[in-house]
Scaffold this motif. Sequence first.
Motif, PDB file in Angstrom:
ATOM      1  N   UNK B  86      70.537  -3.550  -1.353  1.00 24.05           N
ATOM      2  CA  UNK B  86      69.421  -4.456  -1.079  1.00 24.05           C
ATOM      3  C   UNK B  86      68.892  -4.218   0.330  1.00 24.05           C
ATOM      4  N   UNK B  87      69.807  -4.066   1.307  1.00 20.15           N
ATOM      5  CA  UNK B  87      69.376  -3.823   2.685  1.00 20.15           C
ATOM      6  C   UNK B  87      68.598  -2.519   2.789  1.00 20.15           C
ATOM      7  N   UNK B  88      69.104  -1.469   2.134  1.00 15.96           N
ATOM      8  CA  UNK B  88      68.425  -0.172   2.196  1.00 15.96           C
ATOM      9  C   UNK B  88      67.059  -0.248   1.530  1.00 15.96           C
ATOM     10  N   UNK B  89      66.938  -1.113   0.524  1.00 18.59           N
ATOM     11  CA  UNK B  89      65.672  -1.226  -0.181  1.00 18.59           C
ATOM     12  C   UNK B  89      64.687  -2.097   0.585  1.00 18.59           C
ATOM     13  N   UNK B  90      65.202  -3.183   1.163  1.00 19.74           N
ATOM     14  CA  UNK B  90      64.312  -4.188   1.734  1.00 19.74           C
ATOM     15  C   UNK B  90      63.737  -3.770   3.078  1.00 19.74           C
ATOM     16  N   UNK B  91      64.527  -3.088   3.882  1.00 15.13           N
ATOM     17  CA  UNK B  91      64.085  -2.822   5.254  1.00 15.13           C
ATOM     18  C   UNK B  91      63.836  -1.350   5.512  1.00 15.13           C
ATOM     19  N   UNK B  92      62.897  -1.117   6.433  1.00 20.46           N
ATOM     20  CA  UNK B  92      62.649   0.228   6.932  1.00 20.46           C
ATOM     21  C   UNK B  92      63.185   0.290   8.349  1.00 20.46           C
ATOM     22  N   UNK B  93      63.975   1.274   8.662  1.00 19.12           N
ATOM     23  CA  UNK B  93      64.508   1.343  10.024  1.00 19.12           C
ATOM     24  C   UNK B  93      64.880   2.781  10.337  1.00 19.12           C
ATOM     25  N   UNK B  94      65.034   3.029  11.633  1.00 12.57           N
ATOM     26  CA  UNK B  94      65.417   4.376  12.042  1.00 12.57           C
ATOM     27  C   UNK B  94      66.841   4.658  11.559  1.00 12.57           C
ATOM     28  N   UNK B  95      67.095   5.880  11.126  1.00 15.42           N
ATOM     29  CA  UNK B  95      68.438   6.233  10.687  1.00 15.42           C
ATOM     30  C   UNK B  95      68.705   5.917   9.231  1.00 15.42           C
ATOM     31  N   UNK B  96      67.702   5.414   8.519  1.00 17.04           N
ATOM     32  CA  UNK B  96      67.901   5.072   7.115  1.00 17.04           C
ATOM     33  C   UNK B  96      68.206   6.320   6.278  1.00 17.04           C
ATOM     34  N   UNK B  97      67.469   7.399   6.589  1.00 14.93           N
ATOM     35  CA  UNK B  97      67.679   8.672   5.876  1.00 14.93           C
ATOM     36  C   UNK B  97      69.127   9.146   6.041  1.00 14.93           C
ATOM     37  N   UNK B  98      69.637   9.010   7.287  1.00 14.68           N
ATOM     38  CA  UNK B  98      71.007   9.445   7.573  1.00 14.68           C
ATOM     39  C   UNK B  98      71.993   8.622   6.753  1.00 14.68           C
ATOM     40  N   UNK B  99      71.763   7.300   6.706  1.00 12.26           N
ATOM     41  CA  UNK B  99      72.668   6.436   5.950  1.00 12.26           C
ATOM     42  C   UNK B  99      72.674   6.814   4.475  1.00 12.26           C
ATOM     43  N   UNK B 100      71.478   7.152   3.945  1.00  7.63           N
ATOM     44  CA  UNK B 100      71.430   7.551   2.534  1.00  7.63           C
ATOM     45  C   UNK B 100      72.151   8.875   2.314  1.00  7.63           C
ATOM     46  N   UNK B 101      72.041   9.765   3.315  1.00  9.20           N
ATOM     47  CA  UNK B 101      72.698  11.065   3.206  1.00  9.20           C
ATOM     48  C   UNK B 101      74.220  10.925   3.252  1.00  9.20           C
ATOM     49  N   UNK B 102      74.695   9.909   3.997  1.00  6.51           N
ATOM     50  CA  UNK B 102      76.137   9.710   4.158  1.00  6.51           C
ATOM     51  C   UNK B 102      76.823   9.309   2.849  1.00  6.51           C
ATOM     52  N   UNK B 103      76.027   8.913   1.852  1.00  6.66           N
ATOM     53  CA  UNK B 103      76.628   8.552   0.572  1.00  6.66           C
ATOM     54  C   UNK B 103      77.066   9.792  -0.194  1.00  6.66           C
ATOM     55  N   UNK B 104      76.550  10.930   0.222  1.00  7.91           N
ATOM     56  CA  UNK B 104      76.763  12.161  -0.519  1.00  7.91           C
ATOM     57  C   UNK B 104      78.176  12.744  -0.380  1.00  7.91           C
ATOM     58  N   UNK B 105      78.741  12.800   0.859  1.00  7.80           N
ATOM     59  CA  UNK B 105      80.058  13.436   1.019  1.00  7.80           C
ATOM     60  C   UNK B 105      81.163  12.892   0.108  1.00  7.80           C
ATOM     61  N   UNK B 106      81.301  11.554  -0.058  1.00  3.28           N
ATOM     62  CA  UNK B 106      82.407  11.111  -0.917  1.00  3.28           C
ATOM     63  C   UNK B 106      82.302  11.647  -2.342  1.00  3.28           C
ATOM     64  N   UNK B 107      81.065  11.911  -2.807  1.00  2.00           N
ATOM     65  CA  UNK B 107      80.898  12.456  -4.149  1.00  2.00           C
ATOM     66  C   UNK B 107      81.057  13.968  -4.145  1.00  2.00           C
TER      67      UNK B 107
END
Lengths: 287, 261
Positions: B86-107
């Motif tokens: 919800x936070x990632x969807x609701x807000x725009x902020x700096x570093x959002x792309x990085x946070x989305x990318x960080x979901x990738x390594x565990x997979x």
Amino acid sequence: MAEITATGDRRRLIAMLSPAYLWLTVAVFLPLSAMLFFSVLTALPQDGPDWSLTLQNYRLFLTDPVYATLLWKSLQLGLTVTVICILIGYPCALVLARTIRGRARETLFLLVILPFWSNSLVRIFSWAIVLRGNGVLELGLNAVLPFDVSLNLMFTTHAVVIGLVHSYLPYVILTSYLALQAIDDDIIDAARSIGAGTLTILWRLLLPLSLPGLLAGAVLVFVPVVGSFMEPRILGGRMGTYYGTVIEDQFVAVYNWPLGAALSFILLAVVLLILTLTSPILRKARL
Amino acid sequence: MRRPLLPVLGRLWLALILVFLYAPIMVMAAMSFNASPFYQLPFSFSTRWYAEMAGNPQIITAALRSVSIALVVTLIATALGTAASIALFRYDFRGKKVLQLLLFPPIAIPWLITGTAMLIFFFAIGLGRGTPAVIIGHVALALPYVIVTVTARLSSFDITLEEAARSMGAGGWTVLRRVTLPWIAPGMVAGALFAFAVSFDQFVVSYFLSQPGDSTLPVLIYTAIRKGFTPEINAISTIIITVSMAIMFIATRYSRFGGER
């Protein structure tokens, strides 16, 4: 979507995001960094006070050919499995996406994907039952064929490859299918109207347009296969020594954790290199 | 009209693939009902192995442990993952792309690497092996799946509904509880089912993190296979694969993760 303006928003954002990302940090990112640190130690700090920094574990990888040879063997295994998955999976995705329509397509697609989401260990175990000498496959073939065959596939490299293809084939089908399904029917009709044959359409249109999806699937197969250890252990027996099984040994049998960490870290470097090199493709496939 | 050859061959190919994918599982299931302890044919029907499995305290304890771990993991991962989505969807902020990318390594990083790294780290901080370590590891692996599934559902959510509710005087909690959560509920259900499956089927990370003699079901099965297995293992394996396929079947009904339009 709202730009962050009020401090209330900022507080709410942090409150909602930090639990998940703190968890990932503690459980994934810190451990991966810790592994790098442990790989340059002579012994584990928890085992005693006399430990020091060393590059010995990495030197061992470079000087003892065993490890590099096994890494190479695992990379070759990854390549073999990936190529087989592409050769049998892509045509399957093609049929699903372009020939079959309607509800039948949805059902068949689900059937192909379902095993992939189920327990991988159990699926490998099921191959052990099928492939073992005097197993179901051998008995079945002998019942049908007029002559006796002795397959003895169990504990061979073939068995390992079969099990891994079975495990990861749905990946290639999934990503290729998503790419193929997104291709506009009008393009195909246009090509056909100017006289392009089925093979021309396949070779000049469908394959290039779905290539990102196909390659993404290939990466998603290759990476875990290079790091596999359970499949070679169960199906490969004595033939099943790979880079992954050597890492497993360091942690559960030999208890040389620093060496295990170094070997793991080298594998991580290889994996990250592959993922970085292919990231433009993966991004294009928009998975 | 001439019947084209390629589609016929194609369907045949698809049928062969399905046989390849399902035949070994069917064989395993069939053998769990075969009376012979050495997998001998001819087949004679028996539920003996299921009875022995039910009477094997080791298997039952491991099964209960696996299910309870998976339930705890599902609760934590769904709660944390939904909040993050919800936070990632609701807000725009700096570093959002990085946070989305960080979901990738565990997979994307092979579980062998993640699992051994967790083992080293958990020992270094004094946590060591055991059920808490397994849960911490599983939640991390399940989180990206939950976030991806819930985000997919959110993408069809009209954010102005939140603003409308707020303009009518609804507070943050009320908006969340009465507007946002009901909409994303199907995504949360799918995410929760994915999380359960990730944990329940997880072998590699559990293998490195669980205490010997205190293991989850997949770890117990792996040990049994390597020691020379009995049809009891077929019986429990057949149950596991049926359960995990049923869960995933329901999950794909609730989400568009499978790729259907």
